[in-house]
Design a protein around this motif. Structure first.
Motif, PDB file in Angstrom:
ATOM      1  N   LYS A 118       0.857  -1.181   0.000  1.00 34.36           N
ATOM      2  CA  LYS A 118       0.000   0.000   0.000  1.00 34.36           C
ATOM      3  C   LYS A 118       0.899   1.239   0.000  1.00 34.36           C
ATOM      4  CE  LYS A 118      -3.684  -0.071   2.560  1.00 34.36           C
ATOM      5  NZ  LYS A 118      -4.616  -0.015   3.721  1.00 34.36           N
ATOM      6  N   VAL A 119       0.620   2.179  -0.893  1.00 35.76           N
ATOM      7  CA  VAL A 119       1.467   3.362  -1.061  1.00 35.76           C
ATOM      8  C   VAL A 119       0.670   4.627  -0.750  1.00 35.76           C
ATOM      9  CG1 VAL A 119       2.771   4.737  -2.735  1.00 35.76           C
ATOM     10  CG2 VAL A 119       2.917   2.232  -2.783  1.00 35.76           C
ATOM     11  N   ARG A 120       1.312   5.542  -0.009  1.00 40.92           N
ATOM     12  CA  ARG A 120       0.744   6.855   0.270  1.00 40.92           C
ATOM     13  C   ARG A 120       1.860   7.886   0.071  1.00 40.92           C
ATOM     14  NH1 ARG A 120      -2.884   3.763   0.044  1.00 40.92           N
ATOM     15  NH2 ARG A 120      -4.613   3.454   1.502  1.00 40.92           N
ATOM     16  N   ILE A 121       1.659   8.845  -0.846  1.00 41.59           N
ATOM     17  CA  ILE A 121       2.671   9.863  -1.128  1.00 41.59           C
ATOM     18  C   ILE A 121       2.018  11.233  -1.071  1.00 41.59           C
ATOM     19  CG2 ILE A 121       4.276  10.799  -2.841  1.00 41.59           C
ATOM     20  CD1 ILE A 121       4.635   7.951  -3.881  1.00 41.59           C
ATOM     21  N   ASP A 122       2.595  12.131  -0.284  1.00 44.06           N
ATOM     22  CA  ASP A 122       2.125  13.506  -0.199  1.00 44.06           C
ATOM     23  C   ASP A 122       2.913  14.333  -1.213  1.00 44.06           C
ATOM     24  OD1 ASP A 122       1.319  16.047   0.418  1.00 44.06           O
ATOM     25  OD2 ASP A 122       1.666  15.870   2.588  1.00 44.06           O
ATOM     26  N   THR A 123       2.299  14.617  -2.354  1.00 41.01           N
ATOM     27  CA  THR A 123       3.003  15.334  -3.411  1.00 41.01           C
ATOM     28  C   THR A 123       3.158  16.822  -3.107  1.00 41.01           C
ATOM     29  OG1 THR A 123       1.061  15.896  -4.772  1.00 41.01           O
ATOM     30  CG2 THR A 123       2.020  13.696  -5.067  1.00 41.01           C
ATOM     31  N   ARG A 124       2.598  17.280  -1.999  1.00 42.80           N
ATOM     32  CA  ARG A 124       2.765  18.687  -1.608  1.00 42.80           C
ATOM     33  C   ARG A 124       4.114  18.926  -0.934  1.00 42.80           C
ATOM     34  NH1 ARG A 124      -2.110  19.056   2.442  1.00 42.80           N
ATOM     35  NH2 ARG A 124      -0.858  17.270   3.160  1.00 42.80           N
ATOM     36  N   ARG A 125       4.786  17.863  -0.532  1.00 42.62           N
ATOM     37  CA  ARG A 125       6.061  17.988   0.170  1.00 42.62           C
ATOM     38  C   ARG A 125       7.167  18.389  -0.814  1.00 42.62           C
ATOM     39  NH1 ARG A 125       6.947  15.202   5.063  1.00 42.62           N
ATOM     40  NH2 ARG A 125       9.073  14.820   4.327  1.00 42.62           N
TER      41      ARG A 125
END
Length: 224
Positions: A118-125
């Motif tokens: 399961k992948v979670r990426i915060d592209t705002r970082r």
């Protein structure tokens, strides 16, 4: 159901051509960008949840990819605002909802069967982005068969300098121009291998979701 189901041909849905269709779940609508199958389908969609809408618990045998475009998407007990990227692997299950409403970009049944994480990426970082050849890239997923990323391009940039390989993109901000036609934020395009689109960013630059790789699960016969 077959929508933009000939993957040997270019497909495009401009933002001003959206056709919102009610889903079986009250308060949830979708724009079907491409689709092979019925309610269980290999599908690419824009999905809009009205405030307070939700789905009952269900499985995704072929996996699910989500990019939150606006509002807040709730996946079981976690909340994901705009800019969050999720990959739920084949065989995963959840009960998604949105107390305040959300719009998400969703791809179903397009993952390799061996994906398990399961992948979670915060592209705002800021640290999620890297400089590459005059553009900024946020890598979301990479395997032998597929690469997924967000790309920020400056004004007047040529998107592709060589022919593409089974590629698709969603314009997230700014716009792209090809032969005088503008593709504004929300526009989706898909290209077969060997095509060489002459797409340039407009004066404000552009941010896109970009996917390149082999197509998975094209036959509706493979769907349960």
């Amino acid at each position: 159901m077959l929508i933009n189901a000939d993957f040997t041909q270019r497909a495009a849905v401009a933002a001003n051509d959206y056709n919102w269709v009610a889903s079986p779940q009250s308060g949830v609508e979708r724009v079907m960008l491409d689709r092979v199958g019925g309610e269980r389908a290999r599908a690419t969609s824009i999905v809009r949840y009205s405030a307070g809408s939700s789905f009952a618990p269900h499985q995704h045998p072929g996996g699910e990819e989500v990019l939150v475009l606006s509002g807040t998407f709730v996946d079981d007990d976690d909340s994901y605002p705009a800019g969050l990227y999720l990959r739920n692997p084949p065989g995963s299950s959840h009960a998604p909802s949105s107390p305040e409403g959300t719009v998400i970009f969703v791809k179903l049944w397009q993952m390799s069967a061996d994906e398990q994480v399961k992948v979670r990426i915060d592209t705002r970082r800021p640290d999620a982005w890297q400089q590459e050849s005059g553009r900024e890239v946020c890598l979301l997923h990479a395997s032998e068969s597929e690469a997924v990323c967000l790309v920020r391009l400056p004004a007047g940039a040529l998107l592709f300098d060589t022919p593409v390989e089974n590629s698709e993109l969603l314009v997230l901000a700014g716009s792209l121009v090809e032969a005088g036609r503008h593709y504004e934020a929300g526009s989706w395009l898909r290209f077969p291998s060997g095509e060489h689109p002459k797409l340039y960013t407009a004066t404000e630059g552009c941010t896109i979701y970009f996917r390149r790789g082999r197509l998975i699960g094209l036959s509706s016969k493979a769907l349960p």
